[in-house]
Design a protein around this motif. Structure first.
Motif, PDB file in Angstrom:
ATOM      1  N   ASN A 225       0.848  -1.192   0.000  1.00  0.00           N
ATOM      2  CA  ASN A 225       0.000   0.000   0.000  1.00  0.00           C
ATOM      3  C   ASN A 225       0.886   1.245   0.000  1.00  0.00           C
ATOM      4  OD1 ASN A 225      -2.306  -1.647   0.314  1.00  0.00           O
ATOM      5  ND2 ASN A 225      -2.035  -1.663   2.537  1.00  0.00           N
ATOM      6  N   ASP A 226       0.322   2.332  -0.499  1.00  0.00           N
ATOM      7  CA  ASP A 226       0.991   3.620  -0.353  1.00  0.00           C
ATOM      8  C   ASP A 226      -0.036   4.665   0.074  1.00  0.00           C
ATOM      9  OD1 ASP A 226      -0.439   4.311  -2.618  1.00  0.00           O
ATOM     10  OD2 ASP A 226       1.295   4.477  -3.932  1.00  0.00           O
ATOM     11  N   ALA A 227       0.300   5.922  -0.040  1.00  0.00           N
ATOM     12  CA  ALA A 227      -0.569   6.977   0.479  1.00  0.00           C
ATOM     13  C   ALA A 227      -1.887   7.078  -0.277  1.00  0.00           C
ATOM     14  CB  ALA A 227       0.161   8.322   0.437  1.00  0.00           C
ATOM     15  N   LEU A 228      -1.936   6.597  -1.524  1.00  0.00           N
ATOM     16  CA  LEU A 228      -3.142   6.769  -2.336  1.00  0.00           C
ATOM     17  C   LEU A 228      -3.909   5.487  -2.595  1.00  0.00           C
ATOM     18  CD1 LEU A 228      -1.915   9.318  -5.055  1.00  0.00           C
ATOM     19  CD2 LEU A 228      -3.086   9.772  -2.895  1.00  0.00           C
ATOM     20  N   GLY A 229      -3.230   4.358  -2.616  1.00  0.00           N
ATOM     21  CA  GLY A 229      -3.940   3.126  -2.973  1.00  0.00           C
ATOM     22  C   GLY A 229      -3.100   1.902  -2.699  1.00  0.00           C
ATOM     23  N   SER A 230      -3.333   0.870  -3.501  1.00  0.00           N
ATOM     24  CA  SER A 230      -2.659  -0.413  -3.266  1.00  0.00           C
ATOM     25  C   SER A 230      -2.233  -1.030  -4.587  1.00  0.00           C
ATOM     26  CB  SER A 230      -3.605  -1.375  -2.531  1.00  0.00           C
ATOM     27  OG  SER A 230      -4.758  -1.638  -3.330  1.00  0.00           O
ATOM     28  N   PHE A 231      -1.323  -1.994  -4.464  1.00  0.00           N
ATOM     29  CA  PHE A 231      -0.831  -2.748  -5.607  1.00  0.00           C
ATOM     30  C   PHE A 231      -0.949  -4.228  -5.290  1.00  0.00           C
ATOM     31  CE2 PHE A 231       2.385  -5.177  -7.796  1.00  0.00           C
ATOM     32  CZ  PHE A 231       2.368  -4.676  -9.082  1.00  0.00           C
ATOM     33  N   ALA A 232      -1.418  -4.995  -6.265  1.00  0.00           N
ATOM     34  CA  ALA A 232      -1.507  -6.443  -6.111  1.00  0.00           C
ATOM     35  C   ALA A 232      -1.155  -7.080  -7.447  1.00  0.00           C
ATOM     36  CB  ALA A 232      -2.906  -6.868  -5.670  1.00  0.00           C
ATOM     37  N   GLY A 233      -0.303  -8.080  -7.376  1.00  0.00           N
ATOM     38  CA  GLY A 233       0.092  -8.724  -8.611  1.00  0.00           C
ATOM     39  C   GLY A 233       0.605 -10.122  -8.375  1.00  0.00           C
ATOM     40  N   GLY A 234       0.720 -10.861  -9.448  1.00  0.00           N
ATOM     41  CA  GLY A 234       1.245 -12.211  -9.423  1.00  0.00           C
ATOM     42  C   GLY A 234       1.851 -12.540 -10.767  1.00  0.00           C
ATOM     43  N   ALA A 235       2.777 -13.504 -10.771  1.00  0.00           N
ATOM     44  CA  ALA A 235       3.450 -13.843 -12.018  1.00  0.00           C
ATOM     45  C   ALA A 235       4.048 -15.227 -11.917  1.00  0.00           C
ATOM     46  CB  ALA A 235       4.537 -12.818 -12.338  1.00  0.00           C
ATOM     47  N   ASN A 236       4.373 -15.801 -13.077  1.00  0.00           N
ATOM     48  CA  ASN A 236       5.127 -17.046 -13.109  1.00  0.00           C
ATOM     49  C   ASN A 236       5.988 -17.059 -14.357  1.00  0.00           C
ATOM     50  OD1 ASN A 236       3.697 -18.733 -15.355  1.00  0.00           O
ATOM     51  ND2 ASN A 236       2.014 -17.959 -14.069  1.00  0.00           N
ATOM     52  N   TRP A 237       7.120 -17.766 -14.254  1.00  0.00           N
ATOM     53  CA  TRP A 237       8.062 -17.834 -15.368  1.00  0.00           C
ATOM     54  C   TRP A 237       8.638 -19.232 -15.444  1.00  0.00           C
ATOM     55  CZ3 TRP A 237      13.610 -18.355 -14.870  1.00  0.00           C
ATOM     56  CH2 TRP A 237      14.284 -18.298 -16.104  1.00  0.00           C
ATOM     57  N   SER A 238       8.662 -19.761 -16.656  1.00  0.00           N
ATOM     58  CA  SER A 238       9.198 -21.096 -16.893  1.00  0.00           C
ATOM     59  C   SER A 238      10.563 -20.974 -17.547  1.00  0.00           C
ATOM     60  CB  SER A 238       8.247 -21.899 -17.800  1.00  0.00           C
ATOM     61  OG  SER A 238       8.837 -23.121 -18.166  1.00  0.00           O
TER      62      SER A 238
END
Length: 798
Positions: free
Chosen positions: A281-294
């Motif tokens: 989170n920061d002062a204005l909002g949020s970040f959410a993510g996910g990833a995968n690599w082969s």
């Protein structure tokens, strides 16, 4: 008989003394041996602690580590009374290639089975590291060496048969507390895989250097983040190891950007990296993510959803450039998902997403919101259902940008002045000349080879309400637009103003920096419409004051930014007349027509035809438009102009008894700007059937002639003429001649028309019946001096 007591024998006493002396000697020898032993062990311990074991011992330790799957070298091997054997200045190498150094460790405690060591059997039970400093050398291809340190490192590593077990390893790396635990299998028949090439090794070092450089830019005001790592695998197949990692941080800061409640989890398994979640989170909002690599196919998949302070975040990582002029008043909402094939040659992504911006500003321009769907595959970009709202209107657009293929469809009711910043510099300069009272309606369908306007082609239409271009208003306008070859063409252009309309076509060429006009027809005011072509022409056109807008046609090319091929032809027909200021007086033309030719820094006025004072005027002019060089040349000819009206205009004289006559003449002259004193030229003028003496400066001659022969002063001068030259504000004549019925007047002199002075000599000669006065004609020589408005005429002989 009682026994007889005998004294002790001296021999017994001698044996007891000898026994005591032996014991004392034995005790002394024992103590000496103990002391020597202590000294030997102490000195040996001191030597081993300070100087260490010899090369053979270090070699045995290195060989044992090699058998356990650790490729290393030991700088010193010492003995600590509490910790046992301690290896110092240990260098850890890549097991596959000893030329690649992995780490430098200050010291390691060795747990050794000494019995096995003596019998040359595997003797290393464990390694113990406490408060060590581990240095990671990051030597690049260019030879520059960077360093990264793992501080306060402690670990306990066991070596069960065919295993390496790390019970706990902890340290601080770039401000992050790292904790690791796990085990690796080291089989007896271990065969290392093919070692990495030097190029691949340097590539991995480069990635590690970049990671270290980025981590070193973070600070952690509250507490160090905690990274926990668990691993398991086979030393022979490290690529197939399994690693799990979790990261927690209360507050991380980079520059002025703060990341709160950071949480991330990742796993490496079956040669696939999976980031199950990454959030903060920061002062204005949020970040959410996910990833995968082969690793096997170099394919990555990812999903991101963000409402963070995007500008501050990108600025902290050095990517503020694209948003340097943007101010967000609410956090942008960005949703992105896609995949990327990370090959050795280039990145091949496939990304789709959606972006929603609330109120934001670009430079000084504020917008209400922005919404768009987008996709990108590394070569092609698609923006679909773009909607941008401004207080003046709304823009909808679709954009496709691919190699050798660019398409843009626009429907807009936004004032183009709001789009100054995002467009190219040339188009921005063009738009700055416009001012819209109400936004125009624009529809465009554009195609091209790339996104540069000079390579666009397409069609559209524009409808204008009340609009001002370069400071001049129009009531309405509409045109069809065509893009081609780096030029914007307005076809079937119609412009209306209060005084008239204009129509035709013009082309604004961004590539050649020129404007091409074709079949422009106008009944607009030229003094204002000329601003639409180029404001610098306004000073040239302003003196021509048409009573009603003339009919104008224009064709040709006008180049700007230093172009040398300007050739713009304008034909003017003022059927309702025109006023023109010449020598401080306004000349009224009943009808005027001319052809104007604009070339590079030059204006030619050709075939001037005008009706003035019941006569005609013909002429040509050549005017310099160069900066700081306003020279001009002109030739004028007047035929049968009404002489009384001309004298009334310039000399404020009109007599009912002599109000007739025609004037004809010609004048060829040069000048510099508006300074009349710098005008110079030659000409001639003649008057027929008129009264030259109607001119105030010659008016006293009428009274003189009246005194000689009553009534003669008002006789009509049948023939009057002179040649003259003008220079420095002086009209000079040598053959002034006025012929009447009885007398003629000849003269010469100067008229200072700018300084209000006169210096003129005349002689009155007899004609016809006045011939009887010939013997005394010298008595009739006169001189005019003094003011031009009130000259002093007196006989020259006196």
């Amino acid at each position: 008989m009682p026994p007889i007591l005998e004294p002790p024998k001296p021999v017994v006493r001698k044996q007891i003394g000898r026994s005591t002396l032996g014991r004392r000697i034995a005790a002394i020898l024992t103590r000496l041996v103990i002391l020597v032993t202590i000294l030997i062990f102490g000195s040996t311990g001191w030597y081993l602690a300070k100087r260490g074991f010899g090369r053979q011992w270090r070699y045995r330790i290195v060989e044992e580590l090699h058998k356990r799957g650790v490729e290393a070298s030991v700088g010193r091997l010492t003995l600590d009374p509490f910790r046992g054997l301690v290896a110092k200045n240990v260098r850890i190498f890549d097991y596959k290639n000893r030329e690649n150094t992995l780490a430098l460790i200050s010291e390691i405690s060795l747990d050794i089975n000494y019995a096995a060591f003596i019998h040359h059997e595997p003797f290393l039970n464990a390694l113990d590291v406490r408060n060590a400093q581990i240095t990671l050398p990051l030597t690049g291809v260019d030879g520059n060496t960077g360093k990264a340190q793992l501080n306060d490192f402690r670990a306990h590593v066991y070596f069960p048969p065919e295993q390496i077990y790390v019970s706990q390893a902890e340290g601080i790396f770039c401000g992050i507390r790292i904790s690791a635990t796990g085990q690796l299998i080291k089989r007896a028949n271990y065969q290392p895989s093919t070692p990495l090439s030097q190029e691949e090794w340097q590539k991995r070092l480069s990635i590690l250097r970049r990671v270290v450089n980025e981590l070193q830019k973070f600070s952690f005001p509250v507490a160090p983040p905690w990274l926990q790592v668990k691993f398991s695998g086979d030393v022979a197949e490290m690529e197939d190891a399994r690693v799990e990692a979790t990261l927690r941080s209360d507050l991380s800061q980079r520059g002025n950007y703060e990341m709160k409640n950071v949480s991330a989890a990742a796993e490496w398994r079956d040669q696939r990296l999976t980031v199950t979640h990454c959030e903060w989170n920061d002062a204005l909002g949020s970040f959410a993510g996910g990833a995968n690599w082969s690793r096997q196919d170099n394919r990555a998949d990812f999903q991101i959803r963000s409402s963070i302070d995007l500008k501050a975040f990108l600025g902290a990582f050095g990517f503020a450039g694209p948003f340097a002029d943007v101010a967000f008043y609410s956090p942008p909402l960005v949703e992105i998902s896609g995949s990327a094939n990370i090959g050795e040659d280039r990145l091949r992504p496939a990304i789709i997403g959606h972006v929603t911006l609330g109120k934001f500003a670009y430079r000084t321009m504020q917008f209400s919101d922005f919404i768009a769907d987008f996709s990108w595959d590394g070569k092609r970009t698609l923006l679909r259902d773009v909607r941008l709202r401004h207080q003046t209107g709304q823009l909808r657009a679709d954009l496709f940008d691919a190699p050798n293929d660019f398409r843009l469809n626009i429907e807009s009711t936004i004032a183009p002045s709001a789009m100054h910043g995002p467009v190219s510099p040339d188009l921005d300069e063009f738009l700055r000349d416009w001012e819209w009272q109400r936004p125009p309606t624009i529809r465009l369908a554009i195609q091209g080879f790339d996104h540069h306007p000079e390579n666009w082609r397409g069609d559209g239409n524009v409808v204008l309400d009340r609009t001002r271009f370069r400071g001049v208003w129009m009531n309405s306008g509409n045109t069809r637009i065509h893009f081609a070859d780096g030029a914007l063409t307005c076809e079937d252009l119609h412009v209306s103003r209060d005084e008239g309309v204009g129509s035709g076509s013009f082309t604004y060429d961004f590539k050649k920096h020129e404007v091409r006009v074709s079949n422009i027809r106008s009944s607009l005011n030229p003094a204002e419409a000329i601003f639409w072509i180029d404001p610098k022409f306004s000073k040239t056109v302003a003196p021509f004051k048409f009573r009603r807008p003339p009919n104008v046609t224009a064709n040709g090319i006008y180049q700007f930014r230093g172009g040398k091929n300007t050739r713009l032809e304008i034909k003017v027909d003022g059927a309702n007349g025109m006023d023109y200021v010449f020598l401080g007086k306004t000349l009224p033309f009943d009808h005027v027509a001319a052809q104007l030719l604009f070339t590079n820094d030059r204006l030619q006025i050709l075939d001037v035809r005008g009706d003035i004072f019941s006569g005609t005027l013909r002429g040509n002019a050549d005017i310099s438009l160069a900066k700081n060089n306003p020279r001009y040349h002109a030739t004028l000819a007047v035929t049968n102009a009404d002489f009384p009206r001309l004298t009334n205009l310039y000399f404020n004289y009109y007599h009912y008894r002599t109000a007739r006559g025609q004037l004809s003449g010609a004048y060829d002259f040069d000048g510099f700007g508006t300074d009349a004193r710098k005008m110079h030229g030659t000409g001639k003028v003649g008057v027929t059937n008129g009264d030259v003496f109607a001119i105030p400066v010659l008016g006293p001659i009428s009274e003189i002639l009246n005194h000689i022969v009553p009534g003669v002063g008002y006789s009509i001068a049948r023939d009057a003429g002179t040649k003259f030259a003008i220079r420095d504000g002086i009209i000079h004549t040598d053959d002034f001649n006025v012929s009447g019925q009885l007398f003629s007047v000849v003269g010469h002199g100067d008229i200072h028309f700018l300084d209000d002075k006169i210096d003129l000599d005349v002689r009155i000669s007899a004609n016809g019946p006045g011939i009887v006065l010939t013997p005394v004609y010298k008595l009739f020589e006169y001189k005019a001096e003094g003011s031009l408005k009130k000259p002093d005429w007196h006989p020259k002989i006196f």
